[in-house]
Scaffold this motif. Structure first.
Motif, PDB file in Angstrom:
ATOM      1  N   VAL A  77       0.678  -1.318  -0.097  1.00 32.28           N
ATOM      2  CA  VAL A  77       0.067  -0.087   0.008  1.00 32.28           C
ATOM      3  C   VAL A  77       0.994   1.272  -0.201  1.00 32.28           C
ATOM      4  CG1 VAL A  77      -1.697   1.357   1.340  1.00 32.28           C
ATOM      5  CG2 VAL A  77      -1.637  -1.169   1.204  1.00 32.28           C
ATOM      6  N   GLU A 125      -6.806   6.361   0.445  1.00 26.75           N
ATOM      7  CA  GLU A 125      -8.003   7.368   0.108  1.00 26.75           C
ATOM      8  C   GLU A 125      -9.117   6.920   1.022  1.00 26.75           C
ATOM      9  OE1 GLU A 125      -8.637   7.336  -3.982  1.00 26.75           O
ATOM     10  OE2 GLU A 125      -6.837   8.213  -4.452  1.00 26.75           O
ATOM     11  N   CYS A 178      -7.412   2.480  -1.908  1.00 24.72           N
ATOM     12  CA  CYS A 178      -6.088   2.729  -1.500  1.00 24.72           C
ATOM     13  C   CYS A 178      -5.441   2.435  -3.125  1.00 24.72           C
ATOM     14  CB  CYS A 178      -5.889   1.513  -0.622  1.00 24.72           C
ATOM     15  SG  CYS A 178      -5.751  -0.106  -1.074  1.00 24.72           S
ATOM     16  N   TRP A 179      -4.007   2.856  -2.974  1.00 18.63           N
ATOM     17  CA  TRP A 179      -3.162   2.803  -4.023  1.00 18.63           C
ATOM     18  C   TRP A 179      -2.328   1.766  -3.603  1.00 18.63           C
ATOM     19  CZ3 TRP A 179      -3.680   4.457  -8.957  1.00 18.63           C
ATOM     20  CH2 TRP A 179      -4.733   5.459  -9.306  1.00 18.63           C
ATOM     21  N   GLU A 201       1.210  -0.750  -4.890  1.00 14.99           N
ATOM     22  CA  GLU A 201       2.358  -0.913  -6.026  1.00 14.99           C
ATOM     23  C   GLU A 201       2.753  -2.498  -6.018  1.00 14.99           C
ATOM     24  OE1 GLU A 201       6.284   1.432  -6.119  1.00 14.99           O
ATOM     25  OE2 GLU A 201       6.528  -0.158  -4.342  1.00 14.99           O
ATOM     26  N   HIS A 206       1.434   0.838 -10.350  1.00 17.07           N
ATOM     27  CA  HIS A 206       0.496   1.239  -9.287  1.00 17.07           C
ATOM     28  C   HIS A 206      -0.975   1.187  -9.789  1.00 17.07           C
ATOM     29  CE1 HIS A 206       4.247   3.317  -8.450  1.00 17.07           C
ATOM     30  NE2 HIS A 206       3.779   3.177  -7.155  1.00 17.07           N
ATOM     31  N   LEU A 207      -1.862   0.466  -8.696  1.00 18.19           N
ATOM     32  CA  LEU A 207      -3.242   0.091  -9.095  1.00 18.19           C
ATOM     33  C   LEU A 207      -4.120   0.919  -8.016  1.00 18.19           C
ATOM     34  CD1 LEU A 207      -2.837  -3.696  -9.644  1.00 18.19           C
ATOM     35  CD2 LEU A 207      -3.035  -1.788 -11.447  1.00 18.19           C
ATOM     36  N   ARG A 208      -5.400   1.218  -8.224  1.00 15.58           N
ATOM     37  CA  ARG A 208      -6.136   1.520  -7.479  1.00 15.58           C
ATOM     38  C   ARG A 208      -7.240   0.543  -7.057  1.00 15.58           C
ATOM     39  NH1 ARG A 208     -11.371   4.583  -6.906  1.00 15.58           N
ATOM     40  NH2 ARG A 208     -11.167   6.155  -5.471  1.00 15.58           N
TER      41      ARG A 208
END
Length: 153
Positions: A8, A12, A16-17, A19, A50-52
């Protein structure tokens, strides 16, 4: 489901974003007995993505927590079809149409131009299909949080 661990990097209110680190090939490639894809991966270096990820209401990871995310196989297959098969079909269809419609003696130029046009139309169609409401392609799902693990790998 395809499962991967990620770190992480930001949190938000509702997501969360994370990696992930792209692995340079499969296990056979890593041991030097594969097809050689691992060699190419090592030459390109470590790639981070990076993924949401949407958060369930009861889960609240912290920055640097390790999480387990998953993507459904059919989502990956659908995204692959839109990214690879549809543009390839556009190129082939355009090239064949250009050859059939070309005046005598100029079929190569017509085929190349029509193949390029077919590719462009297919890419625009793929983008439109991917942006449709409800067409969430390869959207990752949070499965588990490992708060005690602070390093990935």
């Amino acid at each position: 489901m395809m499962v991967e661990r990620a770190r992480v990097v930001a949190v938000e209110a509702e997501a969360c974003w994370v990696e992930t680190v792209a692995q340079p090939g499969c296990g056979a490639c890593a041991s030097g007995q594969g097809c050689g894809g691992g060699v190419i991966g090592r030459l390109l270096g470590e790639r981070r993505h990076h993924l949401r990820v949407a958060l369930p209401a009861s889960v609240r990871p912290a920055v640097d927590d390790v999480v387990e995310i998953a993507v459904r196989e059919h989502s990956v297959l659908r995204a692959s079809v839109l990214a690879y098969l549809l543009p390839l079909a556009g190129i082939v269809t355009g090239a064949v149409a250009g050859e059939r419609l070309a005046p005598a003696g100029g079929s190569d130029a017509w085929s190349m131009a029509a193949a390029a046009a077919g590719f462009l139309v297919a890419v625009l169609a793929a983008r439109a299909l991917a942006r449709r409401p409800g067409a969430a392609l390869a959207e990752p799902v949070l499965l588990r949080v490992f708060p005690s693990l602070r390093t990935l790998r």
